[in-house]
Design a protein around this motif. Structure first.
Motif, PDB file in Angstrom:
ATOM      1  N   ARG A  51       0.841  -1.204   0.000  1.00  0.00           N
ATOM      2  CA  ARG A  51       0.000   0.000   0.000  1.00  0.00           C
ATOM      3  C   ARG A  51       0.873   1.249   0.000  1.00  0.00           C
ATOM      4  NH1 ARG A  51      -3.548   3.015  -1.885  1.00  0.00           N
ATOM      5  NH2 ARG A  51      -4.611   4.386  -0.444  1.00  0.00           N
ATOM      6  N   LEU A  52       1.935   1.244   0.814  1.00  0.00           N
ATOM      7  CA  LEU A  52       2.844   2.385   0.849  1.00  0.00           C
ATOM      8  C   LEU A  52       3.499   2.593  -0.506  1.00  0.00           C
ATOM      9  CD1 LEU A  52       4.310   4.631   2.361  1.00  0.00           C
ATOM     10  CD2 LEU A  52       5.966   2.925   3.131  1.00  0.00           C
ATOM     11  N   GLU A  53       3.915   1.513  -1.137  1.00  0.00           N
ATOM     12  CA  GLU A  53       4.519   1.606  -2.469  1.00  0.00           C
ATOM     13  C   GLU A  53       3.535   2.207  -3.469  1.00  0.00           C
ATOM     14  OE1 GLU A  53       5.868  -1.577  -5.785  1.00  0.00           O
ATOM     15  OE2 GLU A  53       6.798  -1.840  -3.815  1.00  0.00           O
ATOM     16  N   ALA A  54       2.267   1.807  -3.388  1.00  0.00           N
ATOM     17  CA  ALA A  54       1.248   2.353  -4.289  1.00  0.00           C
ATOM     18  C   ALA A  54       1.033   3.841  -4.036  1.00  0.00           C
ATOM     19  CB  ALA A  54      -0.059   1.587  -4.126  1.00  0.00           C
ATOM     20  N   LEU A  55       1.029   4.253  -2.768  1.00  0.00           N
ATOM     21  CA  LEU A  55       0.853   5.669  -2.444  1.00  0.00           C
ATOM     22  C   LEU A  55       2.037   6.510  -2.920  1.00  0.00           C
ATOM     23  CD1 LEU A  55      -0.665   5.383   1.131  1.00  0.00           C
ATOM     24  CD2 LEU A  55      -1.829   6.204  -0.933  1.00  0.00           C
ATOM     25  N   VAL A  56       3.238   5.972  -2.761  1.00  0.00           N
ATOM     26  CA  VAL A  56       4.423   6.685  -3.254  1.00  0.00           C
ATOM     27  C   VAL A  56       4.349   6.825  -4.767  1.00  0.00           C
ATOM     28  CG1 VAL A  56       6.931   6.503  -3.559  1.00  0.00           C
ATOM     29  CG2 VAL A  56       5.920   6.089  -1.309  1.00  0.00           C
ATOM     30  N   GLN A  57       3.963   5.755  -5.446  1.00  0.00           N
ATOM     31  CA  GLN A  57       3.846   5.816  -6.906  1.00  0.00           C
ATOM     32  C   GLN A  57       2.782   6.819  -7.320  1.00  0.00           C
ATOM     33  OE1 GLN A  57       5.984   4.241  -9.151  1.00  0.00           O
ATOM     34  NE2 GLN A  57       5.020   5.833 -10.394  1.00  0.00           N
ATOM     35  N   GLU A  58       1.678   6.856  -6.575  1.00  0.00           N
ATOM     36  CA  GLU A  58       0.617   7.822  -6.859  1.00  0.00           C
ATOM     37  C   GLU A  58       1.156   9.252  -6.729  1.00  0.00           C
ATOM     38  OE1 GLU A  58      -3.395   9.177  -4.550  1.00  0.00           O
ATOM     39  OE2 GLU A  58      -3.093   7.018  -4.798  1.00  0.00           O
ATOM     40  N   GLY A  59       1.953   9.497  -5.701  1.00  0.00           N
ATOM     41  CA  GLY A  59       2.553  10.814  -5.524  1.00  0.00           C
ATOM     42  C   GLY A  59       3.530  11.153  -6.632  1.00  0.00           C
ATOM     43  N   LEU A  60       4.353  10.189  -7.020  1.00  0.00           N
ATOM     44  CA  LEU A  60       5.305  10.414  -8.107  1.00  0.00           C
ATOM     45  C   LEU A  60       4.588  10.681  -9.422  1.00  0.00           C
ATOM     46  CD1 LEU A  60       7.969   7.683  -7.272  1.00  0.00           C
ATOM     47  CD2 LEU A  60       8.185  10.167  -6.964  1.00  0.00           C
ATOM     48  N   ASP A  61       3.508   9.944  -9.667  1.00  0.00           N
ATOM     49  CA  ASP A  61       2.723  10.160 -10.887  1.00  0.00           C
ATOM     50  C   ASP A  61       2.109  11.558 -10.889  1.00  0.00           C
ATOM     51  OD1 ASP A  61       3.370   7.599 -11.670  1.00  0.00           O
ATOM     52  OD2 ASP A  61       1.411   6.732 -11.141  1.00  0.00           O
ATOM     53  N   ALA A  62       1.628  12.018  -9.721  1.00  0.00           N
ATOM     54  CA  ALA A  62       1.055  13.362  -9.620  1.00  0.00           C
ATOM     55  C   ALA A  62       2.118  14.415  -9.905  1.00  0.00           C
ATOM     56  CB  ALA A  62       0.430  13.576  -8.242  1.00  0.00           C
ATOM     57  N   ASP A  67       0.786  17.957 -11.050  1.00  0.00           N
ATOM     58  CA  ASP A  67      -0.298  18.133 -10.086  1.00  0.00           C
ATOM     59  C   ASP A  67       0.287  18.283  -8.680  1.00  0.00           C
ATOM     60  OD1 ASP A  67      -2.761  18.251  -8.862  1.00  0.00           O
ATOM     61  OD2 ASP A  67      -3.129  16.092  -8.989  1.00  0.00           O
ATOM     62  N   TYR A  68       0.775  19.484  -8.398  1.00  0.00           N
ATOM     63  CA  TYR A  68       1.347  19.765  -7.081  1.00  0.00           C
ATOM     64  C   TYR A  68       1.233  21.250  -6.801  1.00  0.00           C
ATOM     65  CZ  TYR A  68       5.422  21.184  -9.819  1.00  0.00           C
ATOM     66  OH  TYR A  68       6.256  21.787 -10.717  1.00  0.00           O
ATOM     67  N   GLU A  69       1.508  21.601  -5.569  1.00  0.00           N
ATOM     68  CA  GLU A  69       1.410  22.988  -5.134  1.00  0.00           C
ATOM     69  C   GLU A  69       2.751  23.378  -4.497  1.00  0.00           C
ATOM     70  OE1 GLU A  69      -1.153  25.428  -1.753  1.00  0.00           O
ATOM     71  OE2 GLU A  69      -1.861  23.490  -2.479  1.00  0.00           O
ATOM     72  N   GLU A  70       3.321  24.477  -4.964  1.00  0.00           N
ATOM     73  CA  GLU A  70       4.552  24.971  -4.345  1.00  0.00           C
ATOM     74  C   GLU A  70       4.202  25.714  -3.066  1.00  0.00           C
ATOM     75  OE1 GLU A  70       7.594  26.924  -6.589  1.00  0.00           O
ATOM     76  OE2 GLU A  70       6.953  25.907  -8.433  1.00  0.00           O
ATOM     77  N   VAL A  71       4.939  25.415  -2.006  1.00  0.00           N
ATOM     78  CA  VAL A  71       4.700  26.052  -0.714  1.00  0.00           C
ATOM     79  C   VAL A  71       5.997  26.735  -0.288  1.00  0.00           C
ATOM     80  CG1 VAL A  71       4.141  25.646   1.713  1.00  0.00           C
ATOM     81  CG2 VAL A  71       2.978  24.327  -0.083  1.00  0.00           C
ATOM     82  N   HIS A  72       5.905  28.036  -0.041  1.00  0.00           N
ATOM     83  CA  HIS A  72       7.081  28.792   0.386  1.00  0.00           C
ATOM     84  C   HIS A  72       7.031  29.126   1.872  1.00  0.00           C
ATOM     85  CE1 HIS A  72       8.385  29.138  -3.757  1.00  0.00           C
ATOM     86  NE2 HIS A  72       7.142  29.445  -4.072  1.00  0.00           N
ATOM     87  N   ASP A  73       5.830  29.135   2.444  1.00  0.00           N
ATOM     88  CA  ASP A  73       5.658  29.407   3.868  1.00  0.00           C
ATOM     89  C   ASP A  73       4.828  28.267   4.455  1.00  0.00           C
ATOM     90  OD1 ASP A  73       4.982  30.266   6.416  1.00  0.00           O
ATOM     91  OD2 ASP A  73       4.459  32.308   5.787  1.00  0.00           O
TER      92      ASP A  73
END
Length: 84
Positions: A51-62, A67-73
């Motif tokens: 499950r962790l591997e699938a979640l990491v892959q999902e994040g990498l695919d995003a 599909d991400y948001e830059e956060v400076h603060d």
């Protein structure tokens, strides 16, 4: 049709606290024996790792899809999520 479960012998040396933990899992309201308890723990560990591997892959695919948001603060970002 017959299905055979391939079993391999494996000897383990565990610290006493882990052996005691396993032994507490064995009994009328638990597992039939140590082997069953250890098999269940390893199966659960494997499922969580998959499950962790699938979640990491999902994040990498995003990330790859942009599909991400830059956060400076980080504090302001967390406050925006409703952090107390």
């Amino acid at each position: 049709m017959y299905y055979f479960r391939l079993m391999v012998d494996l000897a383990l040396t565990l610290p006493e606290p882990l052996v005691q933990f396993i032994d507490r899992q064995v009994g009328p309201n638990g597992f039939a024996d140590r082997q069953s308890a250890i098999e269940a723990v390893v199966a659960d560990w494997r499922n969580k790792a998959e499950r962790l591997e699938a979640l990491v892959q999902e994040g990498l695919d995003a990330l790859d899809a942009g599909d991400y948001e830059e956060v400076h603060d980080i504090e302001a970002w967390l406050d925006g999520l409703g952090r107390d």
